[in-house]
Design an enzyme around this catalytic site. Structure first.
Site, mmCIF file in Angstrom:
data_model
loop_
_atom_site.group_PDB
_atom_site.id
_atom_site.type_symbol
_atom_site.label_atom_id
_atom_site.label_comp_id
_atom_site.label_asym_id
_atom_site.label_seq_id
_atom_site.Cartn_x
_atom_site.Cartn_y
_atom_site.Cartn_z
ATOM 1 N N LYS A 31 49.520 -64.866 1.394
ATOM 2 C CA LYS A 31 49.206 -63.434 1.354
ATOM 3 C C LYS A 31 50.357 -62.640 0.753
ATOM 4 O O LYS A 31 51.350 -62.402 1.415
ATOM 5 C CB LYS A 31 48.907 -62.928 2.771
ATOM 6 N N ASP A 36 50.373 -61.177 12.234
ATOM 7 C CA ASP A 36 51.359 -61.219 11.154
ATOM 8 C C ASP A 36 52.737 -61.089 11.768
ATOM 9 O O ASP A 36 53.136 -60.004 12.180
ATOM 10 C CB ASP A 36 51.126 -60.074 10.158
ATOM 11 N N LYS A 55 53.224 -65.178 4.135
ATOM 12 C CA LYS A 55 53.045 -63.828 3.586
ATOM 13 C C LYS A 55 54.371 -63.356 3.017
ATOM 14 O O LYS A 55 55.417 -63.605 3.603
ATOM 15 C CB LYS A 55 52.547 -62.914 4.716
#
Lengths: 279, 313
Positions: free
Chosen positions: B249, B150, B213
């Site tokens: 996400k 991430d 995300k």
């Protein structure tokens, strides 16, 4: 000029706020003669669940407050109630003189319980003689969140079931069967330094709210005083056994009599500490 | 909107000017419309069996996250164990998400369980460091066995219009990822406008992110419904343009089962079934899992449970 009448909306009292029921429902409150008096919010199971979360959230702060502080706040509730005697007397209804006497008795009851806040530990706790070089002390501690089914009548009954539960440091969710005075009492609580969530007032139907509260695993005590259906009470008591809730069974009480300690001590647990002598 | 975009996306990153022209050529977001649509979809009532399915699906999509300065190997082990066995009959979660230096702990604990290990990197959460440091941060996590990375984008560069810098960083980190999946954190709470969210989404997708995300979870507001809606629209349009499917996400601020179910409704209504799987949609959360488990228990036993009955994390 005639004024438009400004009617009060009777809502719930949860976590220090006055929300409508999550379900959006309401029901009609009628006088003893069957006349329309007001619409009250009809709490749902979800409202009860939210009220339990609010009570749980408030528990740490309230049980951690000093008993002296809790007593002061309860006394403050009595002060606020005193200032609104006329309003309560009107909402209770019935004979004027009887209603006024009841409000006075409710104020006195709050003051009586307020005084107990820092004395209950001395009376209900003990220094135990043990066979060894130890100080052995038992002190009462609050149980946690208590679900209370208040008697529908009289107003004095409502005060007499709430005060003993909170004075020792519990928080509570109260199912009130007579909505008007109860919710106005919520306004008194909201203006008297009582932290939001310590007392949560739900108006609605017992058969809808009591089973969920009795089965709720995050409720530690159950006061069934006001339950009028014996089967509902029996089922609630059985559900309460699942996580060993402390229970007060439905009883017909004379609310004008001296209350005694039973209502306070029922929702207390005893902690015993051993401390070596000479250290 | 797609017609103008069908020219090869390979060229758009040839220079900052080209990239800028492309991103600013994207249609603007109707803020009021996006807010209203998200709010409207949020009112859907999901009950009984549908709710039970939604809860299990949501559990299987959770990226169980701990990103605190106080994280210890013991905490990561405990969380990883919970990720494998969240509760009686409940499915395992999708992944655990930790800092790079704790990846090895999670990898050891989760070996063979099917739960993925994700690691934040690139000077998380601010992203304020040199490209070199960001790449080696990523390499550290990958070497320790992370399946997913991430990364955060450089919001400062993005907001000052240096899109090429952001693009090149993502490309470089993607190269450092090797086989690991790359999730690109846009930190929408710092992007100021919905138009920027759309631009950043496209930028991340063009640069090669496998997932986009919303947030780090360290900035408020985090994963709001409208922002998630805009990102879902972006991945939908991107697939229509290029044929490549990108995952989404939302992370941060999703605390209750209701929030999670609202997200699932949003996915179903915006991009459809194809994204309703842990491979394409994740929920970054820590406290959410306990609430999902509590609701699950309520549905199976009929009793509301208290927080005492679930592990702290």
């Amino acid at each position: 000029m005639t004024r438009l009448s400004v009617r009060k909306t009777y809502k719930l009292y949860i976590g220090g706020a006055f929300p409508r029921s999550e379900s959006g429902r309401s029901y009609v409150v009628a006088s003893s003669k069957g006349e329309f008096v007001a619409n009250a919010a009809r709490a749902s199971r979800k409202d009860a669940r939210d009220a339990v979360s609010a009570a749980r959230k408030a528990f740490a702060g309230w049980s951690g407050a000093t008993p002296y502080n809790r007593g002061q706040i309860l006394y403050r509730v009595a002060e606020m109630l005193e200032g609104r005697r006329a309003q309560f007397a009107e909402e209770i209804g019935g004979g004027k003189k009887a209603a006024a006497e009841q409000v006075d008795a409710a104020v006195d009851r709050l003051v009586w319980y307020a005084g107990w806040s820092d004395k209950i530990a001395s009376v209900h706790g003990s220094a135990n003689p043990v066979a060894g070089p130890y100080f052995n002390l038992s002190t009462p501690e609050p149980s946690g969140v208590v679900a209370v089914v208040a008697p529908s009548d009289p107003f004095l009954g409502l005060i007499s079931v709430i005060a003993p539960v909170i004075v020792t440091g519990n928080t509570c969710v109260v199912v009130c069967s007579s909505p008007m005075a109860a919710i106005t009492f919520g306004e008194v609580l909201a203006t008297s330094d009582l932290p939001g969530g310590v007392v949560n007032l739900l108006t609605g139907f017992q058969k809808e709210l009591v089973p969920g509260l009795a089965a709720h695993m995050d409720v530690n005590g159950l006061d069934l005083t006001g339950v009028d259906d014996p089967e509902l009470a029996l089922k609630a008591e059985q559900d309460a056994a699942e996580n060993l809730k402390r229970v007060i069974r439905p009883v017909a009480e004379d609310w004008t009599a001296e209350p005694g300690l039973e209502r306070m001590t029922r929702f207390l647990e005893t902690k015993t500490v051993w401390h070596p002598v000479g250290i | 909107m797609v017609s103008t975009v069908t020219t090869s996306l390979a060229d758009v990153a040839s220079s900052n000017a080209a990239l800028r022209a492309f991103l600013h050529g994207l249609p603007g977001v109707d803020r009021v419309g996006a807010d209203q649509r998200a709010a409207m979809l949020g009112t859907r009532s999901i009950k009984t069996t549908a709710k039970a399915q939604a809860i299990d699906l949501a559990i299987s999509m959770v990226d169980l996250t701990t990103l605190e300065g106080a994280d210890t190997p013991g905490k990561v082990r405990a969380m990883s164990t919970k990720a494998m066995h969240p509760g009686e009959g409940a499915p395992r979660v999708a992944a655990v998400c930790v800092y790079p230096d704790l990846v090895h702990v999670a990898v050891e604990t989760l070996k063979g369980s099917g739960v993925k290990v994700a690691s934040v990197s690139t000077a998380f959460p601010s992203g304020r460091s040199s490209l070199e440091v960001k790449v080696s941060d990523t390499a550290l996590a990958v070497a320790a066995g992370a399946d997913e990375i991430d990364m955060v984008i450089d919001r400062g560069a993005f907001l000052s219009g240096d899109y090429l810098k952001v693009y090149e960083e993502i490309v470089a980190v993607k190269a450092a990822c090797g086989d690991a999946h790359l999730k690109v954190i846009l930190e929408t709470g710092e992007l100021a406008t919905y138009d920027n969210v759309r631009r950043a989404s496209w930028l991340a997708m063009i640069a090669g992110g496998d997932f986009i995300k919303t947030s780090t979870g360290k900035v408020q507001p985090a994963a709001t419904l409208p922002v998630t809606l805009i990102m879902l629209e972006a991945v939908r349009d991107f697939r229509a343009t290029t044929g490549t499917q990108i995952g989404v996400k939302p992370a941060g601020g999703i605390r209750t089962t209701k929030d999670a179910i609202k997200m699932l409704v949003l996915v179903n209504e915006t991009v459809g079934d194809d994204w309703l799987s842990p491979d394409w949609f994740r929920l970054g959360a820590s406290t959410l899992l306990n609430d999902l488990l509590m609701q699950r228990q309520k549905l199976t036993t009929g009793r509301y449970a208290g927080p005492d009955y679930f592990t702290l994390d």
